[in-house]
Design a protein around this motif. Structure first.
Motif, PDB file in Angstrom:
ATOM      1  N   UNK A  48       0.834  -1.205   0.000  1.00  0.00           N
ATOM      2  CA  UNK A  48       0.000   0.000   0.000  1.00  0.00           C
ATOM      3  C   UNK A  48       0.867   1.252   0.000  1.00  0.00           C
ATOM      4  N   UNK A  49       1.917   1.244   0.815  1.00  0.00           N
ATOM      5  CA  UNK A  49       2.812   2.407   0.884  1.00  0.00           C
ATOM      6  C   UNK A  49       3.535   2.620  -0.439  1.00  0.00           C
ATOM      7  N   UNK A  50       3.954   1.530  -1.081  1.00  0.00           N
ATOM      8  CA  UNK A  50       4.633   1.647  -2.372  1.00  0.00           C
ATOM      9  C   UNK A  50       3.737   2.299  -3.412  1.00  0.00           C
ATOM     10  N   UNK A  51       2.496   1.855  -3.477  1.00  0.00           N
ATOM     11  CA  UNK A  51       1.574   2.431  -4.466  1.00  0.00           C
ATOM     12  C   UNK A  51       1.335   3.906  -4.168  1.00  0.00           C
ATOM     13  N   UNK A  52       1.228   4.247  -2.893  1.00  0.00           N
ATOM     14  CA  UNK A  52       1.071   5.651  -2.516  1.00  0.00           C
ATOM     15  C   UNK A  52       2.283   6.464  -2.955  1.00  0.00           C
ATOM     16  N   UNK A  53       3.491   5.908  -2.739  1.00  0.00           N
ATOM     17  CA  UNK A  53       4.720   6.585  -3.164  1.00  0.00           C
ATOM     18  C   UNK A  53       4.778   6.730  -4.683  1.00  0.00           C
ATOM     19  N   UNK A  54       4.376   5.679  -5.397  1.00  0.00           N
ATOM     20  CA  UNK A  54       4.370   5.748  -6.860  1.00  0.00           C
ATOM     21  C   UNK A  54       3.482   6.887  -7.342  1.00  0.00           C
ATOM     22  N   UNK A  55       2.315   6.999  -6.737  1.00  0.00           N
ATOM     23  CA  UNK A  55       1.393   8.068  -7.127  1.00  0.00           C
ATOM     24  C   UNK A  55       1.965   9.436  -6.745  1.00  0.00           C
ATOM     25  N   UNK A  56       2.540   9.528  -5.549  1.00  0.00           N
ATOM     26  CA  UNK A  56       3.093  10.799  -5.074  1.00  0.00           C
ATOM     27  C   UNK A  56       4.219  11.292  -5.979  1.00  0.00           C
TER      28      UNK A  56
ATOM     29  N   UNK B 235      -1.231  -8.952  -3.093  1.00  0.00           N
ATOM     30  CA  UNK B 235      -1.764  -8.546  -4.393  1.00  0.00           C
ATOM     31  C   UNK B 235      -3.086  -7.798  -4.220  1.00  0.00           C
ATOM     32  N   UNK B 236      -3.919  -8.273  -3.327  1.00  0.00           N
ATOM     33  CA  UNK B 236      -5.180  -7.573  -3.057  1.00  0.00           C
ATOM     34  C   UNK B 236      -4.918  -6.178  -2.516  1.00  0.00           C
ATOM     35  N   UNK B 237      -3.884  -6.035  -1.672  1.00  0.00           N
ATOM     36  CA  UNK B 237      -3.528  -4.720  -1.150  1.00  0.00           C
ATOM     37  C   UNK B 237      -3.064  -3.800  -2.259  1.00  0.00           C
ATOM     38  N   UNK B 238      -2.271  -4.355  -3.198  1.00  0.00           N
ATOM     39  CA  UNK B 238      -1.815  -3.557  -4.343  1.00  0.00           C
ATOM     40  C   UNK B 238      -2.997  -3.089  -5.178  1.00  0.00           C
ATOM     41  N   UNK B 239      -3.907  -4.015  -5.465  1.00  0.00           N
ATOM     42  CA  UNK B 239      -5.071  -3.664  -6.271  1.00  0.00           C
ATOM     43  C   UNK B 239      -5.942  -2.627  -5.565  1.00  0.00           C
ATOM     44  N   UNK B 240      -6.144  -2.807  -4.269  1.00  0.00           N
ATOM     45  CA  UNK B 240      -6.957  -1.863  -3.512  1.00  0.00           C
ATOM     46  C   UNK B 240      -6.304  -0.479  -3.483  1.00  0.00           C
ATOM     47  N   UNK B 241      -4.989  -0.442  -3.269  1.00  0.00           N
ATOM     48  CA  UNK B 241      -4.287   0.826  -3.231  1.00  0.00           C
ATOM     49  C   UNK B 241      -4.346   1.503  -4.592  1.00  0.00           C
ATOM     50  N   UNK B 242      -4.226   0.708  -5.673  1.00  0.00           N
ATOM     51  CA  UNK B 242      -4.296   1.282  -7.017  1.00  0.00           C
ATOM     52  C   UNK B 242      -5.698   1.823  -7.293  1.00  0.00           C
ATOM     53  N   UNK B 243      -6.702   1.135  -6.780  1.00  0.00           N
ATOM     54  CA  UNK B 243      -8.090   1.600  -6.959  1.00  0.00           C
ATOM     55  C   UNK B 243      -8.345   2.880  -6.193  1.00  0.00           C
ATOM     56  N   UNK B 244      -7.725   3.010  -5.026  1.00  0.00           N
ATOM     57  CA  UNK B 244      -7.924   4.205  -4.195  1.00  0.00           C
ATOM     58  C   UNK B 244      -7.223   5.419  -4.787  1.00  0.00           C
TER      59      UNK B 244
END
Length: 198
Positions: free
Chosen positions: A157-165, A189-198
């Motif tokens: 989740x943190x990685x996806x947030x950083x990628x977006x930031x 994987x579910x966490x990655x998908x959820x973070x990407x959706x958010x």
């Protein structure tokens, strides 16, 4: 046949300098250094050290983190790309998992096996090459997907947030990559998908 270069001058050769003081045995031989001289220089008392099979650092000191990355790429072959945590760290993501291992993505059939700190990851899904600070990397979405074995749901989740930031990856690209990789729907994987959706 090229004019032989004295071994003490090889460290200043433009190719070796461009590769951070790291070269393959074949590159050194192409520069005119005999294989017996390379072997002698890599002995404990010699001025060089063997970093990986067929890969040499032209110094006696411990390799730098960048030299370790360069060595992994040279060891894995010309189509190699850094991926996983190593690539994510190069992209500047503070949440990239810390690991001594370097994951390298390769598409050729004769890929070498992983050795020492290098994990060679053969793939049938080629991806584009992204130069990051002079080193070949997989795109951020692919690097995250390849990092899944090293992630916890919170880290994902943190990685996806950083990628977006850092505007390195669109959520749609990450979802596409996860789908293409056919990853099982584990908690990470579910966490990655959820973070990407958010």
């Amino acid at each position: 046949m090229p004019t032989p270069i004295p071994p003490q001058l090889l460290a200043t050769d433009p190719l070796v300098v461009a590769q951070d003081g790291v070269a393959t045995v074949h590159q050194l031989m192409d520069l005119g250094c005999a294989s017996s001289v390379i072997a002698a220089h890599c002995r404990p008392a010699g001025p060089w050290r063997r970093l990986l099979p067929r890969v040499v650092t032209l110094q006696t000191t411990a390799p730098t983190p960048r030299q370790r990355l360069r060595g992994a790429l040279l060891y894995a072959g010309p189509d190699a790309l850094l991926t996983g945590p190593a690539a994510l760290a190069l992209y500047g993501l503070p949440s990239a998992p810390a690991t001594a291992e370097v994951d390298v993505l390769v598409t050729h059939r004769t890929a070498p096996r992983g050795h020492a700190y290098t994990r060679v990851r053969p793939t049938h899904r080629p991806t584009r090459r992204v130069p990051v600070d002079g080193l070949a990397c997989a795109p951020p979405a692919r690097a995250v997907t390849d990092a899944v074995p090293h992630l916890t749901p919170d880290t994902a989740t943190t990685l996806v947030t950083d990628l977006a930031h850092h505007a390195l990856c669109r959520p749609a690209d990450l979802r596409t990559e996860i789908t293409a990789a056919q990853l099982p729907h584990t908690p990470v994987v579910l966490a990655l998908l959820q973070a990407a959706a958010d």
